[in-house]
Scaffold this motif. Sequence first.
Motif, PDB file in Angstrom:
ATOM      1  N   GLU A 147       0.826  -1.204   0.000  1.00 34.89           N
ATOM      2  CA  GLU A 147       0.000   0.000   0.000  1.00 34.89           C
ATOM      3  C   GLU A 147       0.865   1.260   0.000  1.00 34.89           C
ATOM      4  OE1 GLU A 147      -2.561  -0.657   3.365  1.00 34.89           O
ATOM      5  OE2 GLU A 147      -3.333  -2.507   2.478  1.00 34.89           O
ATOM      6  N   ALA A 148       1.957   1.231   0.776  1.00 34.78           N
ATOM      7  CA  ALA A 148       2.851   2.385   0.786  1.00 34.78           C
ATOM      8  C   ALA A 148       3.606   2.510  -0.533  1.00 34.78           C
ATOM      9  CB  ALA A 148       3.835   2.260   1.954  1.00 34.78           C
ATOM     10  N   CYS A 149       4.183   1.396  -0.996  1.00 38.00           N
ATOM     11  CA  CYS A 149       4.997   1.422  -2.214  1.00 38.00           C
ATOM     12  C   CYS A 149       4.182   1.861  -3.417  1.00 38.00           C
ATOM     13  CB  CYS A 149       5.610   0.037  -2.445  1.00 38.00           C
ATOM     14  SG  CYS A 149       6.608  -0.084  -3.937  1.00 38.00           S
ATOM     15  N   LEU A 150       3.006   1.279  -3.613  1.00 42.89           N
ATOM     16  CA  LEU A 150       2.206   1.619  -4.785  1.00 42.89           C
ATOM     17  C   LEU A 150       1.631   3.026  -4.695  1.00 42.89           C
ATOM     18  CD1 LEU A 150       0.453  -1.792  -5.462  1.00 42.89           C
ATOM     19  CD2 LEU A 150       2.434  -0.788  -6.609  1.00 42.89           C
ATOM     20  N   SER A 151       1.429   3.526  -3.483  1.00 44.64           N
ATOM     21  CA  SER A 151       1.014   4.917  -3.347  1.00 44.64           C
ATOM     22  C   SER A 151       2.117   5.857  -3.826  1.00 44.64           C
ATOM     23  CB  SER A 151       0.649   5.215  -1.890  1.00 44.64           C
ATOM     24  OG  SER A 151       0.267   6.572  -1.739  1.00 44.64           O
ATOM     25  N   TYR A 152       3.340   5.590  -3.396  1.00 43.78           N
ATOM     26  CA  TYR A 152       4.463   6.414  -3.866  1.00 43.78           C
ATOM     27  C   TYR A 152       4.648   6.288  -5.373  1.00 43.78           C
ATOM     28  CZ  TYR A 152       5.918   7.115   1.009  1.00 43.78           C
ATOM     29  OH  TYR A 152       5.969   7.459   2.334  1.00 43.78           O
ATOM     30  N   PHE A 153       4.469   5.081  -5.909  1.00 44.01           N
ATOM     31  CA  PHE A 153       4.739   4.819  -7.324  1.00 44.01           C
ATOM     32  C   PHE A 153       3.632   5.363  -8.227  1.00 44.01           C
ATOM     33  CE2 PHE A 153       4.760   1.718 -10.970  1.00 44.01           C
ATOM     34  CZ  PHE A 153       5.960   2.150 -11.526  1.00 44.01           C
ATOM     35  N   LEU A 154       2.371   5.076  -7.891  1.00 40.77           N
ATOM     36  CA  LEU A 154       1.258   5.444  -8.772  1.00 40.77           C
ATOM     37  C   LEU A 154       0.700   6.831  -8.493  1.00 40.77           C
ATOM     38  CD1 LEU A 154      -0.747   2.077  -8.814  1.00 40.77           C
ATOM     39  CD2 LEU A 154       0.752   2.971 -10.602  1.00 40.77           C
ATOM     40  N   LEU A 185      14.838  -1.853 -13.192  1.00 40.86           N
ATOM     41  CA  LEU A 185      15.657  -0.648 -13.166  1.00 40.86           C
ATOM     42  C   LEU A 185      15.083   0.309 -12.132  1.00 40.86           C
ATOM     43  CD1 LEU A 185      18.109   0.478 -14.892  1.00 40.86           C
ATOM     44  CD2 LEU A 185      16.392   1.896 -16.030  1.00 40.86           C
ATOM     45  N   PRO A 186      15.859   0.783 -11.155  1.00 40.77           N
ATOM     46  CA  PRO A 186      15.276   1.580 -10.073  1.00 40.77           C
ATOM     47  C   PRO A 186      14.693   2.910 -10.519  1.00 40.77           C
ATOM     48  CG  PRO A 186      17.675   1.553  -9.914  1.00 40.77           C
ATOM     49  CD  PRO A 186      17.303   0.544 -10.950  1.00 40.77           C
ATOM     50  N   SER A 187      15.086   3.404 -11.687  1.00 40.55           N
ATOM     51  CA  SER A 187      14.566   4.695 -12.144  1.00 40.55           C
ATOM     52  C   SER A 187      13.242   4.579 -12.905  1.00 40.55           C
ATOM     53  CB  SER A 187      15.601   5.391 -13.030  1.00 40.55           C
ATOM     54  OG  SER A 187      15.958   4.569 -14.132  1.00 40.55           O
ATOM     55  N   LEU A 188      12.706   3.366 -13.087  1.00 40.55           N
ATOM     56  CA  LEU A 188      11.426   3.207 -13.777  1.00 40.55           C
ATOM     57  C   LEU A 188      10.333   4.008 -13.070  1.00 40.55           C
ATOM     58  CD1 LEU A 188       9.809   1.475 -15.989  1.00 40.55           C
ATOM     59  CD2 LEU A 188       9.143   0.071 -14.025  1.00 40.55           C
ATOM     60  N   HIS A 189       9.519   4.706 -13.839  1.00 33.63           N
ATOM     61  CA  HIS A 189       8.456   5.527 -13.253  1.00 33.63           C
ATOM     62  C   HIS A 189       7.271   5.576 -14.202  1.00 33.63           C
ATOM     63  CE1 HIS A 189      10.794   8.188 -15.874  1.00 33.63           C
ATOM     64  NE2 HIS A 189       9.667   8.862 -16.051  1.00 33.63           N
ATOM     65  N   VAL A 190       6.121   6.022 -13.683  1.00 39.95           N
ATOM     66  CA  VAL A 190       4.951   6.193 -14.538  1.00 39.95           C
ATOM     67  C   VAL A 190       4.946   7.625 -15.070  1.00 39.95           C
ATOM     68  CG1 VAL A 190       3.591   4.436 -13.366  1.00 39.95           C
ATOM     69  CG2 VAL A 190       3.443   6.811 -12.599  1.00 39.95           C
ATOM     70  N   ARG A 191       4.424   7.770 -16.278  1.00 33.45           N
ATOM     71  CA  ARG A 191       4.278   9.097 -16.879  1.00 33.45           C
ATOM     72  C   ARG A 191       2.856   9.222 -17.410  1.00 33.45           C
ATOM     73  NH1 ARG A 191       4.076  10.505 -21.952  1.00 33.45           N
ATOM     74  NH2 ARG A 191       5.038   8.551 -22.672  1.00 33.45           N
ATOM     75  N   GLU A 192       2.141  10.204 -16.908  1.00 37.13           N
ATOM     76  CA  GLU A 192       0.770  10.431 -17.353  1.00 37.13           C
ATOM     77  C   GLU A 192       0.743  11.568 -18.355  1.00 37.13           C
ATOM     78  OE1 GLU A 192      -2.633   9.596 -14.689  1.00 37.13           O
ATOM     79  OE2 GLU A 192      -1.201  10.108 -13.124  1.00 37.13           O
ATOM     80  N   SER A 193       0.256  11.260 -19.553  1.00 33.39           N
ATOM     81  CA  SER A 193       0.182  12.290 -20.591  1.00 33.39           C
ATOM     82  C   SER A 193      -1.084  13.123 -20.471  1.00 33.39           C
ATOM     83  CB  SER A 193       0.231  11.646 -21.983  1.00 33.39           C
ATOM     84  OG  SER A 193      -0.809  10.697 -22.127  1.00 33.39           O
ATOM     85  N   VAL A 194      -2.067  12.627 -19.714  1.00 31.18           N
ATOM     86  CA  VAL A 194      -3.306  13.369 -19.488  1.00 31.18           C
ATOM     87  C   VAL A 194      -3.463  13.564 -17.996  1.00 31.18           C
ATOM     88  CG1 VAL A 194      -5.799  13.399 -19.795  1.00 31.18           C
ATOM     89  CG2 VAL A 194      -4.340  12.343 -21.527  1.00 31.18           C
ATOM     90  N   SER A 195      -3.600  14.812 -17.553  1.00 30.35           N
ATOM     91  CA  SER A 195      -3.720  15.075 -16.127  1.00 30.35           C
ATOM     92  C   SER A 195      -5.094  14.691 -15.619  1.00 30.35           C
ATOM     93  CB  SER A 195      -3.457  16.555 -15.836  1.00 30.35           C
ATOM     94  OG  SER A 195      -4.419  17.339 -16.499  1.00 30.35           O
ATOM     95  N   ASN A 196      -5.202  14.556 -14.297  1.00 31.45           N
ATOM     96  CA  ASN A 196      -6.507  14.279 -13.699  1.00 31.45           C
ATOM     97  C   ASN A 196      -7.490  15.373 -14.089  1.00 31.45           C
ATOM     98  OD1 ASN A 196      -6.044  11.867 -12.278  1.00 31.45           O
ATOM     99  ND2 ASN A 196      -4.952  12.995 -10.680  1.00 31.45           N
TER     100      ASN A 196
END
Length: 800
Positions: free
Chosen positions: A728-735, A768-779
């Motif tokens: 829950e903590a990890c996915l909150s930081y990630f997503l 790879l530790p630098s993997l991240h999500v990128r959202e092209s459309v904002s909330n």
Amino acid sequence: MTGRSIRDMKEAVFGEKGPDPEILVHLAPFLSEPLLFRAIAIANAVPDPFQRAMILIALAGSAQLSEEKRELLVKAARNAANEISSMPERMQVLAKILPLTFGKDHLLLRGEKKWRAQPPLEASTDKERPGGSKPEKRPLIERISSFAADRDDDERSTLAREALARLQTRTVNTGFASLSQASVPLHPSSPLDPGQNYYFWLDIGPPTLCSIEATPTAIPDYIPPKARLVVAIFPFDEEIEIVPGADIGELELEEDGTAIVLRQPQQALEGIEVPEGDLLNRRLLFPVKAPQKEGAFRLRCNIYYQQILIQSRLVRAVVARDGLPREEALQSVIDYALSHTLWAEHLQSLAPHRLSILLNSNGDGTHTLSFLGAEGNDLFKDSAVIPATELKIPAENGRKGLWKVSWGEEKPWRDDGRLTYRYANRFPDRASDLKRLEEDLIFLARRGYILYNTIIDKFTRSRGKSSELARLMLNPGMVQIAIRDSPTQILPASLFYDYPLDTQADGYKICEAFLAALQSSMPLHQAACFTGQCPHSRRDANGNPDGYICPSGFWGYRHSLGFPPSLADGMDVPTEIPMDEGPRMVVGAATNLDRLDDHMRALREIRRDAVWNYSEKRMEIIHNLQKEKGRTHLIYFYCHGGITANNLPYLQVGDGTGSDFIDGSNLRAYEINWDGPQPLVFINGCHTTALDPEKVINLVADFVSAGSAGVVGTETTIFEPLACSFAEACLSYFLKEKCSIGDAIRMARLKLLGEYNPLGLVYTPFVLPSLHVRESVSNSPQRDRGRERREMESPGSPIE
């Protein structure tokens, strides 16, 4: 075509409704300035690489274009072709590009079974090739046609596809040369003379006849310039010798796909003959020496970008006194790669790392550790050969330490009711929580320091170098631990403890600065200890350990670690997971887990706009994975697991009484693969026994070879309270917070530590530790209004 229909098409392309790519292709021949240049701008913004390439090719055929502009469009089309994952579509684009570049692109086919890249076919040279034949000068298409004339349609088609795929590429070339004739590479069939000095060379450019690469690594012709690569060579004990101080070089990728030398390895040497001319500007030359005895010997050649190991080569050379040619006497084989293309635009999307470690088995009962780190302009590089037993015992003892902290015994978990999870609950008073945490941190620090000492002592060989590495690693950073295929050993690097420590001393205390941060409302990642300023990171005034232990001494708390596995040929490690309208998830669960409903509810709260595809049944999960190909961002398993009689790992979903097992072979059987977006796989295997990292790596490899971005797993058996809190903590930081996965895991570890639980250290990110999500459309309100509709797509939710 009537004038009216042309106007209608123009309106369709340039009107308020926006461009239609298919119409734009047909319209291209009729466009004139300024509409032509508006169309080019539209084409460059088309997200689909196949459509973008087809539009650019159509526009390149316009009579209104200058040759310079046409060439730029062709280059952009090639760039788009390199992004296309579908081979038939890519071949279609390359076939259309070929007529636009004919006369410039050439390929020489040698032999009936093997392709070997050589100098351009129309180049003028008087040198003979091996065997006495002179180079041919016929155009590419004529050469392919004559070569394939006596083959059936399928073989000719295969030859044509391979030829087109190799057009307009540059490769990594390697080989050996004598010191007196550095510009004349030794032929791959030529053995080295015992005890003689040579250059090992590497360049990036047109395919070279005498390159010893077993599989030439193609690099796209159009690459953004100025990506800098560090090339380092590493020795094996009593094999090919390297020269200290002449083992690192630096290249810079250029626009034309070649590379220029920024730093030659031998610049620090004196008395060694150095060739003149352009060779020093395009080829790295590493002085090496063959062993005195005969046999087959090795060295390792690594290519780094921003301290990230991108490619690792095992270079083998036969040493023989008779000098007789031998097949593959000299050969270089890639055995680890995060990027097979070395495409500069992709490399430049990688976040800088502080350190890279490659651990590989040598096949003789030993392991080699290759390090490269940097701080500022200073590089730190070395290697060590460690007997497998010397590495295995401290690594196992480190994991046994996690066992003891988790359930009180240094033996594997037994689900017999006698053992309990020690951190299932908090004590009624904070003092008891703190006492348990202090005891466990001191115990783990002893184990972690012994593990660290085993590796560093062999590696640095001197106190000065040990101190140099400690200084390098003092500040937080990203660390790559490179994982080759089917490794026999995986380092529990999160347990490395590198602050000075006497493992036999008693009376250790916990760092007072950490305790102050723990008992305040400050997030631990902001505390001084976890930003490289712990007062106990160095020795006391007398040069001795000062009797304190701080959790910031563990690499898992101080650094963002990643264990990215090697990728299959042609793949590049993903650096981001693009999301257009919020995350899409596939979730598989076991129903006999007590916290299932609460955990799923908490995960849903992280991103309420997430599209869920949830199931507790094996075939439904497999169907969801099939259905969501090309759309999934995260695959989450909250389940059990185990090992089959054949030593293969599996995940168990359902109620635990049947055979609802999912293993890596299911991905191939059901054609489950990903080419965009490439999802992250998170395996939370509660009460799972026998799934240590050396066994689970086979499951990891199956997910990675299917195209996932990587896998998050665990070092040991875990329990529901830990699994829920950490995920829950990890996915909150990630997503939600958009942290990289390495930072998200580190932050989740520190969050648990702030709750007096040290066991976040058990999670291992094979990514790879630098993997991240990128959202092209904002909330947006529109997205929130669509949430209810999208959640209806989620079958079988456990939440009523």
